[in-house]
Design a protein around this motif. Structure first.
Motif, mmCIF file in Angstrom:
data_model
loop_
_atom_site.group_PDB
_atom_site.id
_atom_site.type_symbol
_atom_site.label_atom_id
_atom_site.label_comp_id
_atom_site.label_asym_id
_atom_site.label_seq_id
_atom_site.Cartn_x
_atom_site.Cartn_y
_atom_site.Cartn_z
ATOM 1 N N ILE A 86 0.840 -1.204 0.000
ATOM 2 C CA ILE A 86 0.000 0.000 0.000
ATOM 3 C C ILE A 86 0.870 1.247 0.000
ATOM 4 C CG2 ILE A 86 -1.631 1.345 1.405
ATOM 5 C CD1 ILE A 86 -2.935 -1.417 2.123
ATOM 6 N N ALA A 87 1.927 1.254 0.818
ATOM 7 C CA ALA A 87 2.833 2.406 0.865
ATOM 8 C C ALA A 87 3.501 2.624 -0.490
ATOM 9 C CB ALA A 87 3.882 2.209 1.953
ATOM 10 N N LEU A 88 3.849 1.549 -1.168
ATOM 11 C CA LEU A 88 4.429 1.654 -2.508
ATOM 12 C C LEU A 88 3.424 2.279 -3.471
ATOM 13 C CD1 LEU A 88 6.566 1.003 -4.699
ATOM 14 C CD2 LEU A 88 5.495 -1.259 -4.890
ATOM 15 N N ARG A 89 2.209 1.760 -3.461
ATOM 16 C CA ARG A 89 1.183 2.264 -4.390
ATOM 17 C C ARG A 89 0.775 3.697 -4.097
ATOM 18 N NH1 ARG A 89 -2.714 -2.737 -6.138
ATOM 19 N NH2 ARG A 89 -1.047 -4.275 -6.382
ATOM 20 N N CYS A 90 0.933 4.115 -2.839
ATOM 21 C CA CYS A 90 0.644 5.518 -2.489
ATOM 22 C C CYS A 90 1.807 6.443 -2.852
ATOM 23 C CB CYS A 90 0.359 5.634 -0.988
ATOM 24 S SG CYS A 90 -1.220 4.946 -0.478
ATOM 25 N N GLY A 91 2.930 5.852 -3.230
ATOM 26 C CA GLY A 91 4.093 6.650 -3.594
ATOM 27 C C GLY A 91 4.967 7.031 -2.417
ATOM 28 N N TYR A 92 4.777 6.384 -1.265
ATOM 29 C CA TYR A 92 5.566 6.699 -0.073
ATOM 30 C C TYR A 92 6.868 5.912 -0.015
ATOM 31 C CZ TYR A 92 0.972 8.406 1.441
ATOM 32 O OH TYR A 92 -0.249 9.022 1.536
ATOM 33 N N LEU A 93 6.939 4.814 -0.756
ATOM 34 C CA LEU A 93 8.146 4.003 -0.843
ATOM 35 C C LEU A 93 8.574 3.908 -2.303
ATOM 36 C CD1 LEU A 93 7.253 0.881 1.374
ATOM 37 C CD2 LEU A 93 8.711 2.808 2.013
ATOM 38 N N THR A 94 9.878 3.855 -2.524
ATOM 39 C CA THR A 94 10.367 3.580 -3.874
ATOM 40 C C THR A 94 10.219 2.076 -4.126
ATOM 41 O OG1 THR A 94 12.636 3.107 -3.176
ATOM 42 C CG2 THR A 94 12.097 5.425 -3.666
ATOM 43 N N LYS A 95 10.293 1.689 -5.385
ATOM 44 C CA LYS A 95 10.239 0.256 -5.706
ATOM 45 C C LYS A 95 11.373 -0.491 -5.020
ATOM 46 C CE LYS A 95 7.748 0.118 -10.024
ATOM 47 N NZ LYS A 95 7.650 -0.477 -11.343
ATOM 48 N N GLU A 96 12.530 0.127 -4.956
ATOM 49 C CA GLU A 96 13.686 -0.508 -4.333
ATOM 50 C C GLU A 96 13.461 -0.710 -2.838
ATOM 51 O OE1 GLU A 96 13.915 2.228 -6.366
ATOM 52 O OE2 GLU A 96 14.596 1.081 -8.116
ATOM 53 N N GLU A 97 12.942 0.319 -2.162
ATOM 54 C CA GLU A 97 12.657 0.194 -0.725
ATOM 55 C C GLU A 97 11.621 -0.895 -0.465
ATOM 56 O OE1 GLU A 97 13.232 4.722 1.007
ATOM 57 O OE2 GLU A 97 11.451 4.270 -0.202
ATOM 58 N N ALA A 98 10.550 -0.866 -1.249
ATOM 59 C CA ALA A 98 9.479 -1.853 -1.072
ATOM 60 C C ALA A 98 9.990 -3.261 -1.342
ATOM 61 C CB ALA A 98 8.297 -1.525 -1.978
ATOM 62 N N SER A 99 10.774 -3.417 -2.386
ATOM 63 C CA SER A 99 11.314 -4.731 -2.725
ATOM 64 C C SER A 99 12.228 -5.243 -1.622
ATOM 65 C CB SER A 99 12.071 -4.649 -4.051
ATOM 66 O OG SER A 99 12.634 -5.891 -4.367
ATOM 67 N N TYR A 100 13.081 -4.373 -1.105
ATOM 68 C CA TYR A 100 13.982 -4.752 -0.028
ATOM 69 C C TYR A 100 13.197 -5.186 1.214
ATOM 70 C CZ TYR A 100 17.281 -4.480 3.795
ATOM 71 O OH TYR A 100 18.021 -4.774 4.918
ATOM 72 N N LEU A 101 12.228 -4.371 1.627
ATOM 73 C CA LEU A 101 11.441 -4.694 2.819
ATOM 74 C C LEU A 101 10.633 -5.971 2.617
ATOM 75 C CD1 LEU A 101 10.193 -1.135 3.819
ATOM 76 C CD2 LEU A 101 11.906 -2.532 5.017
ATOM 77 N N ASP A 102 10.062 -6.126 1.438
ATOM 78 C CA ASP A 102 9.280 -7.324 1.156
ATOM 79 C C ASP A 102 10.160 -8.572 1.199
ATOM 80 O OD1 ASP A 102 6.578 -8.380 0.246
ATOM 81 O OD2 ASP A 102 7.902 -9.180 -1.304
ATOM 82 N N SER A 103 11.344 -8.485 0.646
ATOM 83 C CA SER A 103 12.238 -9.653 0.644
ATOM 84 C C SER A 103 12.700 -9.985 2.063
ATOM 85 C CB SER A 103 13.432 -9.445 -0.281
ATOM 86 O OG SER A 103 14.291 -8.452 0.207
ATOM 87 N N ARG A 104 12.912 -8.971 2.882
ATOM 88 C CA ARG A 104 13.277 -9.231 4.286
ATOM 89 C C ARG A 104 12.116 -9.883 5.027
ATOM 90 N NH1 ARG A 104 17.506 -7.134 7.049
ATOM 91 N NH2 ARG A 104 17.029 -9.012 8.219
ATOM 92 N N CYS A 105 10.888 -9.454 4.732
ATOM 93 C CA CYS A 105 9.713 -10.096 5.337
ATOM 94 C C CYS A 105 9.623 -11.548 4.889
ATOM 95 C CB CYS A 105 8.431 -9.353 4.968
ATOM 96 S SG CYS A 105 8.194 -7.795 5.840
#
Length: 133
Positions: A86-105
């Motif tokens: 949701i934060a990615l789609r709202c533009g609050y996270l970059t794709k790189e940040e979202a990808s990194y956090l998602d992979s850590r999860c």
């Protein structure tokens, strides 16, 4: 297996703490109007992962309770992934940040599932049968 004496020695707990702290730092830049909604939700769910792992560790005398708390941790990690999206789609996270956090999860989720699938490696065995002899 190494004799782990504290939940703080668990790799999964340390990884979960790292994710929660990364999310805390990143969400500092979220818009102020998100403070009591998205920012709060993603911080709470990410922190809850480590907290539930801690609770599971303290309940390892009871395999069903241990697995139940790990299941709660698993659910919170998956919820965190939704908030990341949701934060990615709202533009609050970059794709790189979202990808990194998602992979850590995903890494944390894999570790939790491995513990759920083999609770006998983590739980404390009862000596009740020895006491009856």
């Amino acid at each position: 297996m190494v004799n782990i004496r504290s939940f703080k020695e668990l790799r999964v707990w340390n990884n979960a703490i790292d994710v929660a702290m990364n999310i805390f730092e990143i969400t500092k830049s979220f818009p102020v109007e998100e403070r009591f909604s998205l920012t709060d939700q993603i911080r709470r769910s990410s922190r809850s992962v480590a907290a539930n792992i801690t609770e599971a560790w303290r309940k390892r005398r009871y395999p069903a309770a241990f697995v139940s708390k790990l299941s709660d941790a698993e659910s919170e990690a998956a919820e965190t992934q939704t908030w990341i999206e949701i934060a990615l789609r709202c533009g609050y996270l970059t794709k790189e940040e979202a990808s990194y956090l998602d992979s850590r999860c995903e890494e944390v989720l894999g570790q939790i599932v491995a513990m759920i699938n083999h609770p006998e490696k983590w739980t404390i065995r009862s000596n009740s049968s020895a006491l009856r002899s």
